[in-house]
Structures are given as structure tokens and as C-alpha cells.
Enzyme design. Sequence first.
Site, PDB file in Angstrom:
ATOM      1  N   PRO A   1      -7.169  -3.699  21.020  1.00 47.09           N
ATOM      2  CA  PRO A   1      -6.447  -2.575  21.633  1.00 47.09           C
ATOM      3  C   PRO A   1      -5.060  -2.962  22.146  1.00 47.09           C
ATOM      4  O   PRO A   1      -4.127  -2.159  22.092  1.00 47.09           O
ATOM      5  CB  PRO A   1      -7.366  -2.147  22.780  1.00 47.09           C
ATOM      6  CG  PRO A   1      -8.740  -2.539  22.334  1.00 47.09           C
ATOM      7  CD  PRO A   1      -8.547  -3.813  21.564  1.00 47.09           C
TER       8      PRO A   1
ATOM      9  N   GLN B   1       4.829  17.143  -3.632  1.00 45.80           N
ATOM     10  CA  GLN B   1       5.927  18.105  -3.582  1.00 45.80           C
ATOM     11  C   GLN B   1       6.075  18.837  -4.909  1.00 45.80           C
ATOM     12  O   GLN B   1       6.326  20.046  -4.940  1.00 45.80           O
ATOM     13  CB  GLN B   1       7.229  17.384  -3.226  1.00 45.80           C
ATOM     14  CG  GLN B   1       8.422  18.298  -3.012  1.00 45.80           C
ATOM     15  CD  GLN B   1       8.359  19.081  -1.714  1.00 45.80           C
ATOM     16  OE1 GLN B   1       7.564  18.751  -0.832  1.00 45.80           O
ATOM     17  NE2 GLN B   1       9.165  20.117  -1.600  1.00 45.80           N
ATOM     18  N   MET B   2       5.911  18.115  -5.996  1.00 46.58           N
ATOM     19  CA  MET B   2       6.032  18.744  -7.313  1.00 46.58           C
ATOM     20  C   MET B   2       4.934  19.783  -7.556  1.00 46.58           C
ATOM     21  O   MET B   2       5.119  20.709  -8.342  1.00 46.58           O
ATOM     22  CB  MET B   2       5.977  17.674  -8.400  1.00 46.58           C
ATOM     23  CG  MET B   2       7.236  16.832  -8.500  1.00 46.58           C
ATOM     24  SD  MET B   2       7.046  15.544  -9.751  1.00 46.58           S
ATOM     25  CE  MET B   2       8.754  14.977  -9.904  1.00 46.58           C
ATOM     26  N   HIS B   3       3.805  19.613  -6.888  1.00 52.28           N
ATOM     27  CA  HIS B   3       2.719  20.585  -7.026  1.00 52.28           C
ATOM     28  C   HIS B   3       2.963  21.846  -6.201  1.00 52.28           C
ATOM     29  O   HIS B   3       2.194  22.812  -6.305  1.00 52.28           O
ATOM     30  CB  HIS B   3       1.384  19.956  -6.592  1.00 52.28           C
ATOM     31  CG  HIS B   3       0.743  19.097  -7.626  1.00 52.28           C
ATOM     32  ND1 HIS B   3       1.227  17.867  -7.991  1.00 52.28           N
ATOM     33  CD2 HIS B   3      -0.369  19.287  -8.390  1.00 52.28           C
ATOM     34  CE1 HIS B   3       0.451  17.326  -8.915  1.00 52.28           C
ATOM     35  NE2 HIS B   3      -0.521  18.177  -9.192  1.00 52.28           N
TER      36      HIS B   3
ATOM     37  N   GLU C   1      -2.851  -4.523   7.517  1.00 51.94           N
ATOM     38  CA  GLU C   1      -2.603  -5.843   6.917  1.00 51.94           C
ATOM     39  C   GLU C   1      -1.222  -6.369   7.318  1.00 51.94           C
ATOM     40  O   GLU C   1      -0.586  -7.118   6.567  1.00 51.94           O
ATOM     41  CB  GLU C   1      -2.723  -5.809   5.378  1.00 51.94           C
ATOM     42  CG  GLU C   1      -4.022  -5.205   4.854  1.00 51.94           C
ATOM     43  CD  GLU C   1      -5.232  -6.098   5.031  1.00 51.94           C
ATOM     44  OE1 GLU C   1      -5.236  -6.901   5.974  1.00 51.94           O
ATOM     45  OE2 GLU C   1      -6.173  -5.977   4.236  1.00 51.94           O
TER      46      GLU C   1
END
EC number: 1.3.8.5
Length: 415
Positions: free
Chosen positions: A163, A371-373, A398
Site C-alpha cells: 500500500p 474510435q474507428m468503431h 511491472e
Amino acid sequence: RRGAAASRTAMAWRGAPLRTAAAQILRSRGIASCIDPSAGLTEEQKEFQKVALDFAAKEMAPHMAEWDEKEIFPVETMRKAAQLGFGGIYVKPDVGGSGLSRLDTSIIFEALSTGCTSTTAYMSIHNMCAWMIDTFGSEEQRHRFCPSLCSMERFASYCLTEPGSGSDAASLLTSAQRKGDTYVLNGSKAFISGGGDTDVYVVMCRTGGPGPKGISCVVLEKGTPGLSFGKKEKKVGWNSQPTRAVIFEDCVVPVGNRLGAEGQGFNIAMKGLNGGRINIASCSLGAAHACVLLAQEHLTVRKQFGEPLASNQYLQFRLAEMATRLVAARLMVRNAARALQEGQEDAAVLCSMAKLFATDECFEICNQALQMHGGYGYLKDYAVQQFVRDTRVHQILEGTNEVMRMIVARNLLQG
């Protein structure tokens, strides 16, 4: 109302399991040769890449949306993957591993990630833990832990982050006080993939003074008295793997479960992360490749203003940029994988560069595909949004990409 052409572009795995990005990759070699993930590989590498792509298309992709929505940890599917050798890819064969190279591993994780990025990312962490035990453990430890990890009879979690210590991992506070032939652990770990559902925990803890030299690495097993878990975290993505805090309260661990010598833990953790960074970058590559194919098909069949979107030069240019970034990222990741396998002096820096570049670029590729969709990309019936959500965290874990920049800059400026 959706038009017939728009419906055909959904690419939702639950609705059209055979029309997955992984299946498209298998079919499209020679068609989209400029982004062919098999380019430059040996015949052997192409074979296990095909095995991984087949598995992704048939065993993972059809369930990807359901695992995400219902937060299912697909244990049995991963055990099927382990039967193909994917449970201990770069673990030595004498303890059940496949004994493959870091480049081979990258190829496999990239392929699997086209089917479900979240599940593959967990598998990469599991593989990293198995490798750490195989590499730094005694013969007794290797033979005690690795066979069941390689078969995925048991699953592993990597416990470094706390934490109060994320990027500053050397400041970790979880203590391990030596009492005879045991350590008594107290403290907690945060954001642990698989936490609570896995069986083996590779834990970095403080056995000495402040800083990295006071850190050791021990292996705990689920059911150890004093080991408990926090609530299951609600996440934006990575929902096919549980994430919980791991808590130690007077948790007694045999000294015989320590990997390496006292004070070697931080070095073990960092060496594990070098490979982990290649692995997670490889998962981003698979997601990005899938999204390029999803965007390619959507642009071809979706019409606006009386013409397919593919006739729009702006979108053509964006698709070309996506493909170029994908190939550049793949080359960088594979270069770093070779450097790590060969033990090159600059391998750690190359791993950091590859992780930084690939996870940033691949997230942008996935986001651009969404975005293209248009509005369809924001619907959970369309797989592209899940790739966006699942790859976003790769820029954080990682080692954050800010830390990757620090590592690279330090190397350049140290003289």
C-alpha cells in the site's frame, strides 16, 4: 437501429466465436503480410505460435466477454493451456517446464493475448513466479513447487507491491523476523493478481535493514496460518483474474522456503520483472494486433455517406499508422527478449524500453481502433472495448512507464 453491414462488424466473441481476431490471424497470413506476427520466425517458432493462436481462437476468445462480465477466473482453460506447455514456458524441463527461450515466450504470450488479454496477462505472472523458483530455488524447492505450477495444478502470485510502496519497491515494510528455523511475517501486499484464488505466493519481505539489501524472498503456500486476503477489487479491466490484498499476521514460514540468500530478494524481484516486462509488453502486442484486424474489418464493411469507411483517406492513414506502430513495438520487444536470453549487459534497459514503448503504443492502437468503431466501439457487444480496458493497466504494472523512463535515462546519463 443497426444496419446489416454494421451487425457483421461486431466481432463479438460470444455471438460469433469463429470470427475472432485470433482466427483472423491464422487465416490472414500472406494477406496482411506487413503485420504478420510470424515474420522472421523459425519453423519451430511458427509451429508453437500456431498452437497458441489456435488455442486462443478456440478456447479463450469465445469466452473472453463472459469471463470479463462475470469476473470468472478460468482455471480449467488455463490448465488446458498448461497441457500444451504454457504453464512453465521458460522453466527447465526437469521440473516440468518447456525450457523455451524468452523470445519463444514472447511469441506465445502475444498469440494467446489475441484470445483474452486479461487471462494471458495472469498466465505471464504465473510463469514469472515459476521461473523465479526454478532459477533461484534449491533443488528441493524446484522439485517441490515447479511441477505443480507448470501443470497449473497450482497457481502462483507475485507479491512485491505494498500500500505504501509501489514504484519505490525498495522501501517495502513487510517484515520477516527470524525465529530459529522460521520467519514470522507481518505486513501486507497490494494489487496482487490472483490473490486469494492462487496457491503459491512469492513474497518480498524485509529480513534486514532499510533499502534493497535488507529484502529477502520467501515462498508461502495458501492455508498457512496468519495468511489472509482483502476484498476482491473492482477493476476497469483484467476482470478474468482476481486482485486482492495479501495480508500477513504473525505468519510463520520455514526458512527452507526462502529463495536464495538473505538480502538477495530485491535482486530476485528485479530479475523476475525484466522478463515480466517483456511478457506484459507481449500481451499488449497481441491485443493491438487483434484491434488492427478488428478495425480493418470494420472499415471495410461499415458505410457512412454512401461509402465504406475504408475509402476515407484519413482513416486509411490512421490504420497505416496503427500497423506501423504495431510492427515497431513487436521488433523492439523481440529484440529485448533476445538480449535477456543472451544475458547482454544492457538487457534490463532494453526490457524497460520495450515495455515503455510497446505498452504505450499498443494501448493507443487499441484506443484508436475503438474510435474507428464510433459508438459501436463503446458497446460491450464489441470486443475492441475490452482490449482497451485490459491493456490500459499494462502502462502501470511491472514498473510504471514513468519508472521505465527513469531506468532508460539513468543508463544514458551514468557516463
